[in-house]
Enzyme design. Structure first.
Site, mmCIF file in Angstrom:
data_model
loop_
_atom_site.group_PDB
_atom_site.id
_atom_site.type_symbol
_atom_site.label_atom_id
_atom_site.label_comp_id
_atom_site.label_asym_id
_atom_site.label_seq_id
_atom_site.Cartn_x
_atom_site.Cartn_y
_atom_site.Cartn_z
ATOM 1 N N HIS A 90 9.890 86.161 51.362
ATOM 2 C CA HIS A 90 9.689 86.049 49.907
ATOM 3 C C HIS A 90 10.601 87.038 49.180
ATOM 4 O O HIS A 90 11.312 86.688 48.238
ATOM 5 C CB HIS A 90 8.225 86.326 49.574
ATOM 6 C CG HIS A 90 7.915 86.291 48.104
ATOM 7 N ND1 HIS A 90 7.263 85.244 47.511
ATOM 8 C CD2 HIS A 90 8.173 87.183 47.119
ATOM 9 C CE1 HIS A 90 7.123 85.496 46.216
ATOM 10 N NE2 HIS A 90 7.673 86.681 45.953
ATOM 11 N N GLU A 91 10.598 88.290 49.625
ATOM 12 C CA GLU A 91 11.405 89.310 48.954
ATOM 13 C C GLU A 91 12.902 89.032 49.077
ATOM 14 O O GLU A 91 13.660 89.253 48.128
ATOM 15 C CB GLU A 91 11.084 90.697 49.526
ATOM 16 C CG GLU A 91 9.658 91.149 49.294
ATOM 17 C CD GLU A 91 9.249 91.114 47.830
ATOM 18 O OE1 GLU A 91 10.101 91.362 46.960
ATOM 19 O OE2 GLU A 91 8.077 90.811 47.572
ATOM 20 N N HIS A 119 14.036 86.740 46.470
ATOM 21 C CA HIS A 119 14.366 87.457 45.232
ATOM 22 C C HIS A 119 15.721 88.138 45.352
ATOM 23 O O HIS A 119 16.530 88.117 44.422
ATOM 24 C CB HIS A 119 13.298 88.510 44.949
ATOM 25 C CG HIS A 119 11.985 87.954 44.501
ATOM 26 N ND1 HIS A 119 11.875 86.900 43.629
ATOM 27 C CD2 HIS A 119 10.708 88.335 44.787
ATOM 28 C CE1 HIS A 119 10.595 86.646 43.401
ATOM 29 N NE2 HIS A 119 9.863 87.510 44.100
#
Length: 492
Positions: A219-220, A223
Site C-alpha cells: 500500500h505504501e 503511494h
C-alpha cells in the site's frame, strides 16, 4: 515550495477495525470535534488549519460531510448521523481522500526505470531476511505490471529510504504507538521523495495476526509511486487496512490500472527472429553408439520450450543458468543474456551439476561430480583450498553427483538434491541435519519427485524438473505458479 506542499505524507493503513460503540442520537462535544477534525484532515483544503475549519459555515461542513459519505458509500445526507460517526471512528489511512483518478495532484511519478531502495533500520519482529524478502515481494507486485525495476542497495542514499522506528523518527509526523498509524510514505520526487517509514511499535508479521507487512508495504509503495486512495473496497489502495490472504497475492485490477496509467504496462521483450533455415545436409550414416557431447554450445536451446537446466544459482543479485559446460548470465547491470563457457571463467571446472550461493558469507559453490569449489561472490574467483570432496559436507561417498542445490535464506539451510531424495545442511553449524535424506515428494508437495536445478529469487524457491519449473513459497509449502525454464532467458 512550502513544507506542506513538498511533504505529501501518506499515513499508512491502520490496524483492523473493531466494532464501534453505539452512538447516542445527541452527539457529545468530543464527537462533534472528531467530525470536524476528520473532515479537516481528509476532506478539507490543503494547508487549512482545524481552527479555521471550525469557523466555516454549516453549509461548508455539510458539503464536506456529503463528500465523505459519498466516498464510503453511506447515505448522502450532509447531516452527522450514527453510521457516519462510526466510520469516522474506524482506523484508517491518514492521507486525504480527495483526489483525481487515484493519483496525486500533478501526477508526480518517477522518471527513470530503475528505482533503488535501502532499508536502514529493521524491526525486531521479523528476521532481516524476512523483511528483505517481503519488501522485495511488495515492490515485485508493481514491477510485474509496469516497466519499472526495483533494486535493494546496502549503503549510500537510495531513491526510496525505508526504516522501522516508533514515535519521533526524524520527520514532522511522529508515530502514535501501537494501534494507530502504521506507516507513511512520501510521493515520488527528489530528496525524501518516496521515503517510507513503518511504526516499529506495531507487531509486524507475515500472517493475519498483528499487522501484515506485505499488505502495508505494498500500500505504501503505491503511494511512493504516485497512487492516491481508491474508492474500490477491493483495492489495495482503499483507505483502511484490510487483511486478505497473501498466498499468491497479485495487484488488484483497480490498483493495476492506476499505476499503469502513470507508467504504462510492462511489455515482454520481443522474441528474436528465427534465423533463415539452412538447407538440409546430405544424410550421413549414424555412428553405432552415438554419444552426446557435453560441451555442445547450447545457444540454439536458449529459447526452446524443452530447455533443461543442469544447475542454477544467484551470485550477488545476478542469475546463472548452467547447461552443457556453459552458463547464461542474467544481470541487473547490463541488458540481454550472456552465454559463457564455464572453463573460460573457472579453468578448473568443465561443467556444473549443482550450484548455490550463501549471501551472508559472500560465497557461491559449484559442484562437478564428487567435487565442489568455493567462489568469492564479489570477485567471482575460486577460493584457496578447493576443490573439496562432497563427502566433507556429510554427503555419502556412494553419491556420484548432485542433481541440484539451493540455500534457503530464511532458514539458513542448504538443500542438496540427488535422485528422489534431499539432504538439509546447516550453514551456521557447518554440518548435515539429523534425519536426512528424506523424500522430495514428501516434503515439497507439488514439485515432483526429482529436482534438476534450484535457486532462490525474491523469497521464492524455483525447482526445475526437466523443462518444467515450480515457483514454491516455503512458508506455505505450496506451489504458487508453474513455469518453463526458458522464460528466465528473455524468451516470450
Amino acid at each position: 515550495m512550502s513544507p506542506a506542499e513538498f511533504w505529501i505524507v501518506l499515513l499508512g493503513c491502520l490496524s483492523m477495525c473493531h466494532a464501534a460503540p453505539t452512538v447516542a442520537p445527541t452527539f457529545s462535544p468530543q464527537e462533534e470535534n472528531l467530525a470536524t477534525d476528520y473532515l479537516s484532515q481528509f476532506y478539507g483544503d490543503v494547508g487549512m488549519t482545524n481552527s479555521t475549519l471550525r469557523s466555516l459555515s454549516n453549509n461548508s461542513f455539510s458539503q464536506d460531510l456529503q463528500a465523505m459519505q459519498a466516498f464510503f458509500g453511506l447515505e448522502v445526507t450532509g447531516v452527522l448521523n450514527n453510521e457516519t460517526v462510526e466510520v469516522m471512528k474506524a482506523p484508517r489511512c491518514g492521507v486525504s481522500d480527495i483526489s483525481r483518478y487515484g493519483h496525486f495532484p500533478g501526477k508526480p511519478k518517477w522518471e527513470k526505470r530503475l528505482i533503488t531502495y535501502r532499508i536502514t533500520q529493521y524491526t525486531s519482529d521479523l528476521t532481516q531476511s524476512q523483511v528483505d524478502t517481503t519488501i522485495a515481494q511488495a515492490f515485485k507486485l508493481y514491477s510485474d505490471v509496469i516497466p519499472l525495476d526495483f533494486k535493494q542497495i546496502y549503503s549510500g542514499t537510495a531513491d526510496i529510504m525505508i526504516l522501522f522506528k516508533g514515535g519521533y523518527h526524524g520527520d514532522f509526523y511522529p508515530f502514535d504507538g501501537r494501534g494507530g498509524v502504521l506507516a507513511h510514505a512520501n510521493s515520488p520526487g527528489r530528496n525524501q521523495g518516496g521515503d517510507t517509514h513503518f511504526d516499529d511499535d506495531e507487531t509486524w508479521t507475515l500472517t493475519q495476526r498483528g499487522v501484515n507487512l506485505l499488505l502495508v508495504a505494498a500500500h505504501e509503495f503505491g503511494h511512493a509511486l504516485g497512487l492516491d486512495h481508491s474508492r474500490d473496497r477491493r483495492a489495495l489502495m482503499f483507505p483502511t487496512y484490510q487483511y486478505v490472504n497473501t498466498n499468491g497475492y497479485r495487484l488488484p485490477d483497480d490498483d493495476r490500472r492506476g499505476v499503469q496509467a502513470l507508467y504504462g504496462s510492462r511489455t515482454p521483450v520481443p522474441k528474436p527472429p528465427k534465423p533463415e533455415p539452412r538447407p538440409d545436409p546430405e544424410p550421413e550414416p549414424e555412428p553405432e553408439d552415438p554419444t552426446e557431447d557435453p560441451n555442445t554450445n547450447p545457444t540454439d536451446e536458449q529459447c526452446s520450450r524443452d530447455l533443461v537446466f543442469d544447475a542454477a544459482t544467484s551470485i550477488k543479485g545476478d542469475l546463472y543458468f548452467f547447461k552443457s559446460g556453459y552458463y547464461w548470465r542474467k544481470s541487473t547491470s547490463f541488458a540481454g543474456i550472456r552465454l559463457i563457457k564455464v572453463n573460460t571463467k573457472w579453468s578448473q571446472i568443465n561443467y556444473v551439476d549443482a550450484a548455490f550461493e550463501v549471501p551472508y558469507k559472500n560465497v557461491a559453490y559449484l559442484f562437478q561430480g564428487q567435487q565442489y569449489w568455493g567462489i568469492r561472490a564479489r570477485a567471482k574467483t575460486v577460493m584457496p583450498g578447493f576443490p573439496k570432496s562432497i563427502t566433507s559436507l556429510g554427503l555419502p561417498s556412494s553419491l556420484s553427483k548432485l542433481d541440484a542445490a539451493v540455500h534457503v535464506t530464511s532458514t539458513g539451510k542448504t538443500l542438496f538434491f540427488a535422485k528422489h531424495k534431499y539432504w538439509s545442511y546447516d550453514e551456521r553449524s557447518n554440518r548435515m541435519d539429523f534425519g536426512y535424506p528424506r523424500f522430495i515428494s514428501q516434503d515439497f508437495p507439488g514439485i515432483g519427485s526429482k529436482v534438476d536445478a534450484a535457486f532462490e529469487n525474491y523469497g521464492y524457491l524455483y525447482f526445475s524438473d526437466g523443462p518444467r519449473q515450480s515457483e514454491y513459497y516455503l512458508p506455505y509449502r505450496r506451489v504458487m505458479r508453474v513455469l518453463l525454464n526458458y522464460g528466465w532467458l528473455n524468451c516470450y
